[in-house]
Enzyme design. Structure first.
Site, PDB file in Angstrom:
ATOM      1  N   PRO C  10      83.756  27.201  -0.741  1.00  0.00           N
ATOM      2  CA  PRO C  10      84.348  27.439  -2.024  1.00  0.00           C
ATOM      3  C   PRO C  10      85.953  28.289  -1.761  1.00  0.00           C
ATOM      4  CG  PRO C  10      82.208  28.025  -2.299  1.00  0.00           C
ATOM      5  CD  PRO C  10      82.385  27.596  -0.735  1.00  0.00           C
ATOM      6  N   ASN C  11      86.762  27.935  -2.621  1.00  0.00           N
ATOM      7  CA  ASN C  11      88.068  28.472  -2.706  1.00  0.00           C
ATOM      8  C   ASN C  11      88.957  28.085  -1.400  1.00  0.00           C
ATOM      9  OD1 ASN C  11      87.737  29.676  -5.110  1.00  0.00           O
ATOM     10  ND2 ASN C  11      86.385  31.219  -4.031  1.00  0.00           N
ATOM     11  N   ARG C  18      96.838  31.381  -1.730  1.00  0.00           N
ATOM     12  CA  ARG C  18      95.822  32.522  -2.080  1.00  0.00           C
ATOM     13  C   ARG C  18      96.192  33.775  -1.338  1.00  0.00           C
ATOM     14  NH1 ARG C  18      89.608  32.225  -0.467  1.00  0.00           N
ATOM     15  NH2 ARG C  18      88.887  34.229  -1.125  1.00  0.00           N
ATOM     16  N   TYR C  23      95.044  35.725   4.203  1.00  0.00           N
ATOM     17  CA  TYR C  23      94.482  34.375   4.669  1.00  0.00           C
ATOM     18  C   TYR C  23      95.559  33.772   5.562  1.00  0.00           C
ATOM     19  CZ  TYR C  23      90.427  35.227   2.092  1.00  0.00           C
ATOM     20  OH  TYR C  23      89.441  35.979   1.514  1.00  0.00           O
ATOM     21  N   ASN C  74      83.024  27.030   7.896  1.00  0.00           N
ATOM     22  CA  ASN C  74      83.542  28.139   7.199  1.00  0.00           C
ATOM     23  C   ASN C  74      83.183  28.134   5.716  1.00  0.00           C
ATOM     24  OD1 ASN C  74      85.126  29.974   5.857  1.00  0.00           O
ATOM     25  ND2 ASN C  74      86.955  29.551   6.866  1.00  0.00           N
ATOM     26  N   ALA C  77      82.873  32.314   0.372  1.00  0.00           N
ATOM     27  CA  ALA C  77      81.962  33.607   0.107  1.00  0.00           C
ATOM     28  C   ALA C  77      80.495  33.045   0.028  1.00  0.00           C
ATOM     29  CB  ALA C  77      82.532  33.857  -1.435  1.00  0.00           C
ATOM     30  N   HIS C  80      77.859  34.773   2.332  1.00  0.00           N
ATOM     31  CA  HIS C  80      77.190  36.144   2.353  1.00  0.00           C
ATOM     32  C   HIS C  80      75.901  35.974   1.140  1.00  0.00           C
ATOM     33  CE1 HIS C  80      80.802  37.157   3.770  1.00  0.00           C
ATOM     34  NE2 HIS C  80      81.483  36.789   2.713  1.00  0.00           N
ATOM     35  N   ASP C  87      69.056  27.407   5.148  1.00  0.00           N
ATOM     36  CA  ASP C  87      67.901  26.627   5.357  1.00  0.00           C
ATOM     37  C   ASP C  87      68.404  25.272   5.961  1.00  0.00           C
ATOM     38  OD1 ASP C  87      66.197  28.809   4.872  1.00  0.00           O
ATOM     39  OD2 ASP C  87      65.545  28.017   3.051  1.00  0.00           O
ATOM     40  N   GLU C  98      80.152  29.523  13.448  1.00  0.00           N
ATOM     41  CA  GLU C  98      80.507  30.027  12.294  1.00  0.00           C
ATOM     42  C   GLU C  98      82.070  30.415  12.477  1.00  0.00           C
ATOM     43  OE1 GLU C  98      78.424  33.779  11.592  1.00  0.00           O
ATOM     44  OE2 GLU C  98      79.307  33.928   9.482  1.00  0.00           O
ATOM     45  N   HIS C 100      85.754  32.162  10.599  1.00  0.00           N
ATOM     46  CA  HIS C 100      86.387  32.719   9.338  1.00  0.00           C
ATOM     47  C   HIS C 100      87.714  32.952   9.786  1.00  0.00           C
ATOM     48  CE1 HIS C 100      82.182  33.568   7.563  1.00  0.00           C
ATOM     49  NE2 HIS C 100      82.075  34.146   8.481  1.00  0.00           N
ATOM     50  N   SER C 102      89.835  35.370   8.057  1.00  0.00           N
ATOM     51  CA  SER C 102      90.102  36.749   8.308  1.00  0.00           C
ATOM     52  C   SER C 102      88.862  37.293   9.184  1.00  0.00           C
ATOM     53  CB  SER C 102      90.286  37.372   6.774  1.00  0.00           C
ATOM     54  OG  SER C 102      89.001  37.387   6.187  1.00  0.00           O
ATOM     55  N   ARG C 107      86.479  43.994   6.167  1.00  0.00           N
ATOM     56  CA  ARG C 107      86.939  44.086   4.865  1.00  0.00           C
ATOM     57  C   ARG C 107      85.726  44.545   3.826  1.00  0.00           C
ATOM     58  NH1 ARG C 107      88.529  38.150   3.342  1.00  0.00           N
ATOM     59  NH2 ARG C 107      89.281  39.019   1.471  1.00  0.00           N
ATOM     60  N   ARG C 111      81.250  41.551   2.538  1.00  0.00           N
ATOM     61  CA  ARG C 111      81.714  40.452   3.526  1.00  0.00           C
ATOM     62  C   ARG C 111      80.919  40.742   4.744  1.00  0.00           C
ATOM     63  NH1 ARG C 111      85.566  37.182   0.513  1.00  0.00           N
ATOM     64  NH2 ARG C 111      86.602  38.766  -0.605  1.00  0.00           N
TER      65      ARG C 111
END
Lengths: 161, 161, 161, 161, 161, 161, 161, 161, 161, 161, 161, 161
Positions: C10-11, C18, C23, C74, C77, C80, C87, C98, C100, C102, C107, C111
């Site tokens: 998302p986002n 943004r 970012y 990635n 949010a 978290h 699963d 994984e 990210h 940032s 932060r 997070r």
């Protein structure tokens, strides 16, 4: 004409001088005037009482029993610790609105807990002085039409769990 | 004429049918109509979008960037868990008002945490359908005069701490 | 040629617009292009899928079973909170990285928890767009030589403890 | 030619002998050689210092001030407790990359906390010896193009919150 | 003939392929068939709906209002986080049974919390595919004789405390 | 014919008299009779033992070693505190089913923790007296076909983590 | 003439270079000189020892037994974690003063815990270099007149509770 | 001549009578005299105000705005709970020194938290009556040379985090 | 003849001088002599190493790999914080016995946590100097007959959970 | 000849049958025999009492008052919960040794807390059956020479803090 | 004739009007009269003081030093937060009895903590107005025969731990 | 004549011998005699039952159903852990008074929690043997006039929250 008591807690007398980047640069008198005028438009008599003294705030809540139809409470930092205020408000049988100038949920953790919330019909926070007018308008509507489920008697928890 | 997007999250389509002792017996359409009329009186165009789908709510927030001056957000139970919504709202550069029909602070513990609060200008909770009008009024004033300390750009924390 | 699926949550479609101070100002397309080129150099076919919708991300992970040798995730949010994603990844039998932009550990507290981490071979965080290339390079090496102790089957905990 | 200091903390001298199912069977010398060669390809001079002694690691960070453009830090178990190391790294004004052979987030709870993370540009974990090459590559890029938001001076929080 | 809706949440479509040492090697279709047959024996019409999409699961619960006498809910990992599902189930006025293939209380800590439990009549966990038959049998009995204290209306807490 | 021991813990002898709004108005004898009959139908011999005395319950579990194929355990309030019972059950090598009349997850917080769960194959809760029949049926099936992943020996964690 | 040992822990050698916005721009030598001169005025011989090495700091405390009348301890980040230092100070039988340049209570949470405090007569924090003079003055008075309640032997808790 | 206000909170009027093994046997008048004389030597006018009444202490802080250059605050047990005092001090724009006779960090846990600390320049604790003189000396120096990083305006956090 | 390394951590060199009401009045040399003689009687060669320096203790554990059959470790206050020591002991492949003079479980809370325990075969605490002899005797038996369940390789958890 | 009472709590009668990979394959009788013989060598009469019943264990501790010089207590799982046993042991005025076959600190979290520890002179854990002999030897020495600081009367805290 | 001071805190003046389902319908005057008469029977002079003002309650406790033999304290909601009251009571050298009309342990969590309890001889709660008589009777006996272990000087902890 | 059952839990048989500095030097027989005589004066028949055995205490509570009008319960250390006792008391329909000789709130933390309190009308603690008489007097009054709000049936929470 219904009477509404607007209560202001510790340090709110400093408004306009203290940390304007958080609280704005209007004074408490400005906010009270706006609330009073909003009340006049809506047929409510708005009285105001400010004190830094928890005991005098409790006395004001006690005196409001039978003398006021609603309380609008900006308890300042007592919001986070005064269970005495919580108990006094629980014994008041009219409408209770919690009010904050800034948005406590977006500030320090100690401001995230409110002992007023469990005994309030609702809360308004983060709109600066505008909040005073919104709170009076909310009171007017709650007195007129009852709360969301037909009146505060049932919608407000008497005791926090 | 400024545009305001009113966002309604999961389960809010059930209003009027679901637990009226908590949420009242007005429908969501009733609330939207009241908000729209309040907007008309105040010179604001109010659009409404309800979805049970987090992704569609995120898309609505994304689309509002540049297309709306303010968001009024009743995120339903996503209020307590959706950090995606938090991040989307943080990337929106207008006014954000958090809205709840009931008073979450006086209900179950899981409702005491809001991920919307840290990225909102302010919040209104506990006034049932009346809250929709109050929120529109708050938006009108915030767009007109800036927030408590001169505008949301500085008063809204970009990042929660 | 091994296939790698790059997943963006998302986002992430807002990248470049943004909060560039966090970012960076490259777009997601920029990052995907860099990852794809890195893949080409290393003999990997890189596909990309972005969605704000958890269910579609889950479907992409499910589809990758048997169709991709590795996932670079990635999750935005969802990192978290989405135990569903956890699963789904646990049921994927290739390499999982994984990623990210940032450094979440530096932060906000929300997070600091990752539900992806317990089912990933490793993680790369804080290097902005460069992380996409590093992640592809990591995948290449993990597919080539096995994980730190001889393969992900044993090095990745099937169940968090 | 920019100088990079690769720091290895307690017990890392045992690599290749200690718990190969977790850490792989390459020795620390193997990893240093790979990092050095990666540095050579990328125009970076890589020095290495391993010590089981926190005080000597602190001295190495102090000495790097003005003498190295970047630190790559695998602090071993000091990662989880050494606020002295945190403070020393905060006083270093170049790039800082946190490095782990295994994926601490997928191991015991005490390994989930890093005092290095809040003062690092980014981290790489879980790729075994490959991580050393990825870290050097990350340094090269960060020195070349700046971090995600234009340089570590602003992207790295001086103080943890 | 009473209608029962059997709901299956994220990742359950993978049954039979995903981690058979935990979930067994029967497919979801096997379980649905067993439940349907159990329903037929007991005079219940069993419908099934699986989705990885929380919004579609919410819609299914909404649609069941007035159309089904009972819900059997295996919400997958949404069990632990979806307060939206909790709220939707609270607004359903029939029997609710929580179902799990494995025993969440004996697995990772995140699986020890259920947001479904406070709005369910009861739960069945740990019996693999057999649980589907047991759940249907439980529904049959609850519809027939009322719950432990005479019906779910009183035995199910509307609100968690 | 396989033997099943049904164990009832403290205060369960009061059933039918104690708080019927929670536990229903059937007596323990009613429940035992239903379980016994269910056993007869399924080819299982059901014995029952109730005690308020933890030590005698432990002895019953010890005696069941080698003498019973399964235990159905409603430990009353010992469910939440008796690690001795947990250890005794861990040393029993047959099927273990946890049973509750009410739904502990929907009651007071102290009832949300079960020391029986980590050493049980599965649990049934919230169905009042019907739960006894369901539990016997579950035992019958588990003894017949093995547990979810082929037998309790591997599916039941010997040690809680 | 009574001897006072001034102890400085890890990273304090960097003073004047490291984060002057927190620690000021005077060097450790400046502070030691001020403390020494303050001691001279008050009839105290002030020795100073700085080390980044916990073991050498412990040795200094051990050596002070019988050789110094007081310790002034700025333990740097060891303040928050070194129970070894706590134990060494507990075994010293003179005056102990805890000293900090900045005000740890107003900084990051990890700095809010002091293992030195429970074995110190008192503490001075937040006054920058001035604190060194104040600490020496405090020692002079404590040696002269005893502590608040007549001497450190009774006023300092030997064991934390 | 700069004016310093020395504030004493609840129960401090009992000094000399109350628990001398903790607080010494000097009276508050003794301490005030010592502070006043220290002020005279250093060119500071020291006024003192003691009250058991939080509201009167708040008023004293309010009055000090513009009338005093510094506050020395021994808030007694209000130290641990009075966020109102915290807010009043945050609105004072001079030097703030926190003072305690005993060492709170070495006493009961409730004394380990200070709401004064986040809005103070520094603190002095554990030196009994001597602390009053040290605090005045600290004020003199802070007024003269600025705080550690050049003045309290920047070194004192306006808001706790 | 098997070799046993007896390790003593910080502050243990003070034994006999430091807080005899807790640690007794025998010196470390007395304890080492007793342990050595016990070893002689049991056919074990006992070496001893004391250091206040964590790095040197780690080196001693490293050197013991292949050179000693067992470690007896009294790590002093490092017991509670040194995950580096934990990792070094995890990499040692002989018998490990944890030893304390006093009973940490009956003292301050910080002494209730041991990072040595999860990588030790067993522990002996609270018997003063006698503990040294008991520990040697325990080593003798463990080397002779294997641990409780046939050897430390399986009985000692390699990794804490 | 001094009498020592060896107490064994719930489930210990299963030793030799129950989970030998944790507890070994010797029976309780084997351990008692070893302890008794160790007692004979050291001039101590060792009696043994095992019960699964907390009340009978309490009675045994009560009876030991005046009749036994020492207690060796392996309380099984009561170790973690029985404050009644704690209180009974606190009222016993001889030597108390806590004994465990396995190493509770290296097992499940619930085994990390001991209510016996605060009222014991010392503890021995993790050495299987050998622990019984070590415990008897410890008793012999404690009775002979007093505890670490000259006798249990002073070294054992009467009350936990 | 010994004098007893009965202290009533905030909101207690409302008794008889406020929430009679919790506090009964007798007034405070009724309770005081009952206490006074009980005192007369037992040879005690009972004075009463009620205030909503913490400062005035503190003054009353201060004045009671030397003027009253005992305090009976119903501190209302200050029971849970006023460490100032705790400190004042700790400085009073007579008998202290804590009194509550309702049973705080059975109400909201915030009422479960008492800052009065650690400095009281004993407490009486939950008996409504009858509690006042019981408290006076308790005082009479404590003054006559000393406390449980021979007098409050030793039985009352001066400092909470 | 109403019958009152006085229940005494584990270790209370030791009264007079065990820790007289906490519990006084009277025996349990002394206390029972005082309670019995107080009962005689007030027209109550007082029976007493002491047991160290939780099961026998539960049986006594069960037998009291219908046979006694009130229970006075000093449950010893079971006060803090026995949810079985809590459940048994919840099923008793007369008056319940919690009694303690010492003041648990002023002792160790584990004594601060009572499972009896949520199902008791009130409690009396800290008055030693006198508490027995006070408790009988309280029962007499509660039976006579009803509880604070008109009878225990409504004033006692059936279920803890």
């Amino acid at each position: 004409m219904s009477r509404v008591l607007l209560l202001s807690g510790p340090n709110l007398g400093l408004l306009g001088q203290r940390q304007p980047e958080i609280y704005g640069d209007e004074t408490l008198a400005d906010h009270v005037r706006a609330a009073t005028e909003a009340g006049r438009r809506l047929g409510l008599e708005v009285d105001h009482f400010q004190s830094d003294d928890e005991a005098r705030l409790l006395a004001a809540v006690h005196d409001a029993r039978g003398n006021a139809a609603a309380l609008v409470v900006n308890a300042g930092a007592l919001t986070h610790t005064s269970w005495s205020l919580h108990d006094a408000l629980a014994a008041f049988d009219g409408v209770v609105v919690e009010l904050h100038l800034s948005n406590p949920a977006a500030r320090e953790p100690f401001r995230h807990t409110s002992v007023v919330a469990p005994v309030a019909n609702g809360s308004i926070a983060g709109f600066g002085g505008l909040g005073y007018e919104l709170a009076i308008e909310a009171v007017a509507r709650l007195l007129d039409v009852g709360g969301p489920a037909g009146g505060r008697g049932t919608s407000r928890p008497e005791e926090e769990r």
